[in-house]
Design an enzyme around this catalytic site. Structure first.
Site, mmCIF file in Angstrom:
data_model
loop_
_atom_site.group_PDB
_atom_site.id
_atom_site.type_symbol
_atom_site.label_atom_id
_atom_site.label_comp_id
_atom_site.label_asym_id
_atom_site.label_seq_id
_atom_site.Cartn_x
_atom_site.Cartn_y
_atom_site.Cartn_z
ATOM 1 N N ASP A 160 23.293 7.918 -47.729
ATOM 2 C CA ASP A 160 24.530 7.328 -48.230
ATOM 3 C C ASP A 160 24.314 5.860 -48.644
ATOM 4 O O ASP A 160 25.020 4.972 -48.180
ATOM 5 C CB ASP A 160 25.568 7.451 -47.100
ATOM 6 N N GLU A 422 19.814 10.231 -38.173
ATOM 7 C CA GLU A 422 20.534 11.500 -38.319
ATOM 8 C C GLU A 422 19.664 12.662 -38.793
ATOM 9 O O GLU A 422 20.021 13.371 -39.747
ATOM 10 C CB GLU A 422 21.748 11.314 -39.234
ATOM 11 N N TYR A 477 31.974 9.582 -35.750
ATOM 12 C CA TYR A 477 33.088 9.174 -36.620
ATOM 13 C C TYR A 477 34.383 9.885 -36.239
ATOM 14 O O TYR A 477 35.178 10.229 -37.107
ATOM 15 C CB TYR A 477 32.702 9.408 -38.091
ATOM 16 N N GLU A 513 26.383 4.020 -34.552
ATOM 17 C CA GLU A 513 27.296 3.947 -35.708
ATOM 18 C C GLU A 513 28.681 4.392 -35.267
ATOM 19 O O GLU A 513 28.823 5.445 -34.638
ATOM 20 C CB GLU A 513 26.840 4.877 -36.853
HETATM 21 C C1 GCB Z 1 26.344 8.131 -41.289
HETATM 22 C C2 GCB Z 1 25.081 7.618 -41.872
HETATM 23 C C3 GCB Z 1 25.297 6.386 -42.734
HETATM 24 C C4 GCB Z 1 26.554 6.564 -43.571
HETATM 25 C C5 GCB Z 1 27.731 6.717 -42.627
HETATM 26 C C6 GCB Z 1 29.051 6.917 -43.368
HETATM 27 O O1 GCB Z 1 26.377 8.887 -40.360
HETATM 28 O O2 GCB Z 1 24.101 7.379 -40.911
HETATM 29 O O3 GCB Z 1 24.176 6.202 -43.537
HETATM 30 O O4 GCB Z 1 26.753 5.509 -44.456
HETATM 31 O O5 GCB Z 1 27.535 7.827 -41.824
HETATM 32 O O6 GCB Z 1 29.727 5.948 -43.655
HETATM 33 O O7 GCB Z 1 29.390 8.065 -43.651
#
Ligand code: GCB
Length: 611
Positions: A160, A422, A477, A513
């Site tokens: 990403d 990941e 997330y 994250e």
């Molecule tokens: C993740 C990735 C990261 C992305 C992020 C996102 O899990 O490790 O590279 O930018 O999510 O914002 O979706």
């Protein structure tokens, strides 16, 4: 690989500046054989994609050419002449006049070409660099090149962030004597109030057998605090000043190669080469569920970052370096992860000097075909099948890991290696893929703990590799991709998930994250995703959970700043999970983090200093 540094025996000429530039489609055959006929010039260091108002350049898939003339200083007669690239993304072929002098694959690590005897002191040569931005199953990070109905190649990839390419880090022409220090390794420990410094110097070039090595450690006041002879040994620094997070202290290890004198006595003659390696004395250890720096529990506060700025893309820029570190310190961040690739050496040198702790990551991002299935609803393709990443990818990954550790082993700021972001650690084949990499990392550096950043599909129940590593770094997330706008449900799932990792592995766990896309200026009294309030509330919810889990060792928000990505319906001019905008303006969440992190001071919530 040593960083280029001047010394009494070494000189450096910077080759940064404007180079001639052309796409391969406009460069003609064998563009290294003559002057590149192109009206374009590109700055080095910088990614080339955003420089020109030309979609053909921005979207180009394949090779571009950079070229300039270089004059070798006339005082370099009798010296080795070495050309050094901080990085070329992703693959490089380098020509001095008509001759191929280096090839390198891997967009985030340095490489050299020995030009001794090929170029001549006082004379000019034509330096041409072919830069290939293609990502495939055999590159790290991986990607796929397909040909569209119009016959044009297209690049897709699973990570990403935008596939910026070019010569993004400094290029230097360096001299060394014909007999030279090729490598230095420093490993530090403590014995009471004394610092123990194990060193090893590798010597290469002419007449190596007639050379003696002597080293001295020099403190910041310029005082010699320890000395030794021989290519390897141990120095003892009494009353050592430790390198500490937030309180950096660096010593210099001056390594000198000494020739025979006229009677033939080794080590009594002149100094033929001298190289200075800065180092900090500190220890790192995982004990139970704690992460210890200098024997004291350390709680990570900070971010996953990117090398990403307007116009220059991933080009290294000292102004942004200084400003980003100012903002890290302003928010109370004590650390960051080099997500998702090794950063410029200048960044790590700066972290060493300013006491910021670094988790150093390889460019292995996107080793996960399950993510694709998750986003598109298609049946997932097995990630580690031989036709995907089960074949040559692992060897390329190992080579990248080797280059990362060789480059960064002496940085006191680097406290942990992150082998991948990941990966599909929940899939069959993950263990077979990662076991040799973990073994290699431990062989190359037995002193630093290892981690990987676990994807949301990898759960405490199905993950297949957690026990191989020392620290579990978890990307989650809840409240963004799952339970969007429902922080109460997200909170329950998050806590259950994190406690599951603690229970199964009994190792330290950190959040590598967590974040929410946020449009600066969007405000709401409701739990409205994309609003500045939602980002703050989302982070506060995570912090409540972290503070309830005693095995928790740190929090890295995703992301420090907004950054560019490839186009797609999930992104609005890039990823907006930054706590700062792409031009480094704070969103509301930055102030909330500042309040929390300055209050924590690098310790777990509720843990007093010295606990
Ligand atoms: C993740 C990735 C990261 C992305 C992020 C996102 O899990 O490790 O590279 O930018 O999510 O914002 O979706």
């Amino acid at each position: 690989m040593l960083s280029p540094r001047t010394s009494p025996t070494r000189d450096i000429v910077s080759l940064d500046g404007l180079w001639r530039f052309a796409l391969d489609t406009h460069a003609g055959a064998a563009p290294w054989t003559s002057r590149l006929l192109s009206p374009l010039e590109a700055p080095v260091p910088a990614s080339y994609n955003d420089l020109f108002v030309d979609a053909e350049i921005r979207d180009h898939v394949g090779v571009v050419w950079y070229q300039r003339e270089v004059r070798v200083p006339r005082g370099w007669a009798g010296e080795r002449v070495v050309l050094r690239f901080g990085s070329v993304t992703h693959a490089a072929q380098v020509y001095a006049d008509d001759r191929l002098v280096a090839e390198h694959t891997g967009g985030y690590t340095p490489f050299e070409a020995d030009l001794t005897g090929i170029v001549h002191p006082g004379a000019e040569f034509r330096l041409t660099v072919g830069v290939d931005n293609r990502l495939t199953n055999e590159t790290i990070p991986p990607g796929t090149v397909t040909t569209g109905p119009d016959g044009r190649e297209r690049q897709s990839y699973l990570h990403d962030f935008y596939n910026y390419a070019g010569i993004a880090r400094p290029v230097r022409l360096c001299s060394t004597p014909p007999t030279f220090v090729e490598d230095v390794t420093v490993v530090t420990g403590r014995d009471g109030a004394a610092g123990i410094v194990e060193y090893r110097a590798e010597v290469a070039g002419e007449a190596v057998d007639a050379i003696a090595v002597r080293v001295r450690a020099v403190d910041e006041a310029g005082r010699i605090v320890a000395e030794a002879h021989g290519p390897e040994g141990v120095l003892r620094i009494e009353d050592v000043t430790l390198w500490r997070p937030g309180a950096a202290y660096l010593y210099d290890l001056v390594v000198e190669l000494v020739a025979e004198d006229e009677t033939g006595a080794t080590g009594a003659g002149e100094v033929v080469d001298s190289y200075t390696q800065p180092f900090g004395v500190r220890t790192v250890e995982v004990r139970g569920t704690e992460f210890l720096i200098n024997g004291e529990p350390f709680y990570f506060t900070g971010f996953g970052k990117h090398e990403d700025t307007l116009v220059r893309g991933k080009g290294h820029d000292d102004a942004y370096l200084v400003h980003d570190f100012q903002l890290l310190q302003w928010t109370g961040a004590n650390s960051f992860r080099t997500s998702h690739y090794p950063y410029a050496e200048e960044v790590l040198d700066f972290a060493d000097r300013h006491g910021i702790v670094v988790i150093d990551e390889t460019a292995a991002v996107g080793l996960n075909l399950g993510v694709m299935g998750g986003l598109t609803g298609q049946a997932p393709t097995p990630t580690f099948a031989p036709e995907n990443f089960g074949g040559i990818t692992g060897d390329v990954h190992a080579q990248h890991l080797r280059e990362l550790i060789e480059r960064d082993k002496n940085h006191p700021s680097v406290v942990m290696w992150c082998l991948a972001n990941e990966p599909a650690s929940n899939e069959d084949g993950a263990r077979e893929y990662f076991e040799p990499l973990v073994e290699l990392a431990r062989k190359l550096d037995p002193t630093r703990p290892l981690t990987y950043a676990a994807v949301m599909f990898a759960t405490p129940q199905n993950d297949q590799i957690g026990d191989l590593f020392d620290v579990l770094s978890i990307n989650r997330y809840y409240g963004w991709y799952l339970f969007t706008g429902d922080l109460a449900t997200a909170e329950q799932y998050l806590e259950k998930d994190l406690r599951g990792w603690v229970r199964r592995f009994g190792k330290p766990v950190m959040m590598s994250e967590y974040g929410a896309d946020t449009q600066p200026g969007l405000h709401s009294v409701w739990d409205t995703p994309w609003s500045e309030e939602y980002q703050s509330d989302y982070l506060a919810m995570y912090h409540r959970v972290f503070d309830r889990i005693s095995e928790f060792i740190g929090e890295h928000v995703w992301n420090f700043a907004d950054f560019q990505t490839s186009a797609g319906i999930h992104r609005v001019d890039g990823n907006k999970k930054g706590v700062f905008t792409r031009d480094r303006k704070p969103k509301t969440a930055a102030f909330a983090l500042r309040g929390r992190w300055h209050g924590l001071g690098g310790r777990k919530p509720g843990q007093a200093a010295g606990d």
